[in-house]
Write an enzyme that holds these catalytic residues in place. Sequence first.
Site, PDB file in Angstrom:
ATOM      1  N   TRP A 254       0.828  -1.210   0.000  1.00  0.00           N
ATOM      2  CA  TRP A 254       0.000   0.000   0.000  1.00  0.00           C
ATOM      3  C   TRP A 254       0.860   1.256   0.000  1.00  0.00           C
ATOM      4  O   TRP A 254       0.557   2.231  -0.680  1.00  0.00           O
ATOM      5  CB  TRP A 254      -1.004  -0.009   1.157  1.00  0.00           C
ATOM      6  CG  TRP A 254      -2.040  -1.066   0.905  1.00  0.00           C
ATOM      7  CD1 TRP A 254      -2.227  -2.220   1.610  1.00  0.00           C
ATOM      8  CD2 TRP A 254      -2.997  -1.106  -0.173  1.00  0.00           C
ATOM      9  NE1 TRP A 254      -3.229  -2.964   1.044  1.00  0.00           N
ATOM     10  CE2 TRP A 254      -3.723  -2.310  -0.043  1.00  0.00           C
ATOM     11  CE3 TRP A 254      -3.294  -0.257  -1.234  1.00  0.00           C
ATOM     12  CZ2 TRP A 254      -4.742  -2.673  -0.934  1.00  0.00           C
ATOM     13  CZ3 TRP A 254      -4.305  -0.611  -2.120  1.00  0.00           C
ATOM     14  CH2 TRP A 254      -5.017  -1.806  -1.970  1.00  0.00           C
TER      15      TRP A 254
ATOM     16  N   LYS B 163     -13.084  -1.321   6.648  1.00  0.00           N
ATOM     17  CA  LYS B 163     -12.441  -2.242   7.585  1.00  0.00           C
ATOM     18  C   LYS B 163     -12.974  -1.983   8.998  1.00  0.00           C
ATOM     19  O   LYS B 163     -13.794  -2.729   9.503  1.00  0.00           O
ATOM     20  CB  LYS B 163     -10.926  -2.126   7.498  1.00  0.00           C
ATOM     21  CG  LYS B 163     -10.419  -2.490   6.086  1.00  0.00           C
ATOM     22  CD  LYS B 163      -9.203  -1.724   5.713  1.00  0.00           C
ATOM     23  CE  LYS B 163      -8.843  -1.772   4.248  1.00  0.00           C
ATOM     24  NZ  LYS B 163      -8.848  -3.045   3.551  1.00  0.00           N
TER      25      LYS B 163
ATOM     26  N   ASP C  16      -1.788   6.862   6.207  1.00  0.00           N
ATOM     27  CA  ASP C  16      -2.840   5.982   5.704  1.00  0.00           C
ATOM     28  C   ASP C  16      -3.171   5.020   6.840  1.00  0.00           C
ATOM     29  O   ASP C  16      -2.396   4.124   7.160  1.00  0.00           O
ATOM     30  CB  ASP C  16      -2.326   5.224   4.473  1.00  0.00           C
ATOM     31  CG  ASP C  16      -3.347   4.214   3.942  1.00  0.00           C
ATOM     32  OD1 ASP C  16      -4.400   4.034   4.580  1.00  0.00           O
ATOM     33  OD2 ASP C  16      -3.068   3.606   2.886  1.00  0.00           O
TER      34      ASP C  16
HETATM   35  C1  PLP Z   1      -3.679   0.306   3.970  1.00  0.00           C
HETATM   36  C2  PLP Z   1      -4.554   0.463   2.773  1.00  0.00           C
HETATM   37  N1  PLP Z   1      -4.454   1.578   2.027  1.00  0.00           N
HETATM   38  C3  PLP Z   1      -5.222   1.771   0.946  1.00  0.00           C
HETATM   39  C4  PLP Z   1      -6.134   0.828   0.538  1.00  0.00           C
HETATM   40  C5  PLP Z   1      -6.962   1.094  -0.700  1.00  0.00           C
HETATM   41  O1  PLP Z   1      -8.263   1.302  -0.325  1.00  0.00           O
HETATM   42  P1  PLP Z   1      -9.459   1.485  -1.382  1.00  0.00           P
HETATM   43  O2  PLP Z   1      -9.691   0.154  -1.983  1.00  0.00           O
HETATM   44  O3  PLP Z   1     -10.570   1.954  -0.505  1.00  0.00           O
HETATM   45  O4  PLP Z   1      -9.044   2.500  -2.369  1.00  0.00           O
HETATM   46  C6  PLP Z   1      -6.289  -0.348   1.273  1.00  0.00           C
HETATM   47  C7  PLP Z   1      -7.284  -1.355   0.853  1.00  0.00           C
HETATM   48  O5  PLP Z   1      -7.385  -2.443   1.347  1.00  0.00           O
HETATM   49  C8  PLP Z   1      -5.474  -0.533   2.408  1.00  0.00           C
HETATM   50  O6  PLP Z   1      -5.582  -1.637   3.150  1.00  0.00           O
END
Ligand code: PLP
Length: 367
Positions: A102, A202, A178
Amino acid sequence: MTRHFNFCAGPAALPAAVLERARDEMLDYRGHGLSVMEMSHRSAEYVAIAEKAEADLRELLAIPANYRVLFTQGGATQQFAAVPYNLLGAGGTANFVDTGIWSRKAIAEARHLFGDARVAASSEASSNARVPAQEEIELSRDAAYLHYTANETIGGLAFDYIPRGVRPDGVEVPLVCDMSSSILSGPLDVSRFGVIYAGAQKNIGPAGLVVVIVRDDLLDRARADMPSLFGYKALAEGGSMVNTPATYSWYLAGLVFEWLKQDIGGLAAMDAINARKAGKLYAAIDASGLYSNSIAPANRSRMNVPFVLADPRLDKGFLAEAEQAGLLNLKGHRSVGGMRASLYNAVPEAAVDALIDFMADFENRKG
Ligand SMILES: Cc1ncc(COP(=O)(O)O)c(C=O)c1O
């Protein structure tokens, strides 16, 4: 009706009490004669729902008055672009701590948009088994902010400290986090951050909503070429209603906040439950001859517990039997394989106990 135990990484389990409440309020929301999904976002009933959700979130996280809370959309992924657009108005470079998939997506987006992004520290040399220490984080001279991922949902790697972004000239830059997969898992000192963002699916509620918490002195740092809907200032001034918000997800998030306050007793209580849940699963993994997790103990995620079986030929049977036992979504992310048990707030301790019993039984028979 049977509800199985759901270990999905997201969209993830929601508290049964919240789903029951939503069910009871579905057709006729508190005597208004319509469902929340059918309400105008500008109606008095809906604005009350939205304001209560924000007030409860502020109370849970003890968010200081100089922070704005935004309820926006586009997933956490949209924030990979929105953050640099909002914070690079005066130039400078986005700096990142890279701890896994991520973080790397956020870095790639900053590079794609603005050509440059600095990796100030990385967990890559440890094969993402350890979070870089504060001393290893080296910002560029022109760093505008430092971004990190508190909990890497896929790798199961979590920070055990809040980093600081200090440039070589000694200036401390805003910290951006994040927090998609760890927000609300325990108490947090919001005052350490410039921006916190989290996709809802989540620990907050259903997909379709992103919560952003931003310090108000950062609202005037946006680039002029920013898409207007990304703008934190416009969202803050417009009560997150610059366009039609994700009304139902926002309502459900409000029910989750109420559940955390009233049924759980707040984030200190949630923290203790999460420590117990993850502690017993890691203890079972460490004691077994079949299962293993290679993350440094201090950086093991409490929310996402990845593990592998000593013989990957057993994976398919493990997953099939788990599903038969009512233990859903234990397959690891397609990019890393193995297993992953996500233990978000709404996953009850009984689910973890059932998983541990199942794993022990499977090992006795197959290990
Ligand atoms: C730590 C983290 N950042 C970003 C995201 C991306 O999220 P989204 O699918 O809502 O764009 C996720 C998705 O699981 C994640 O776990």
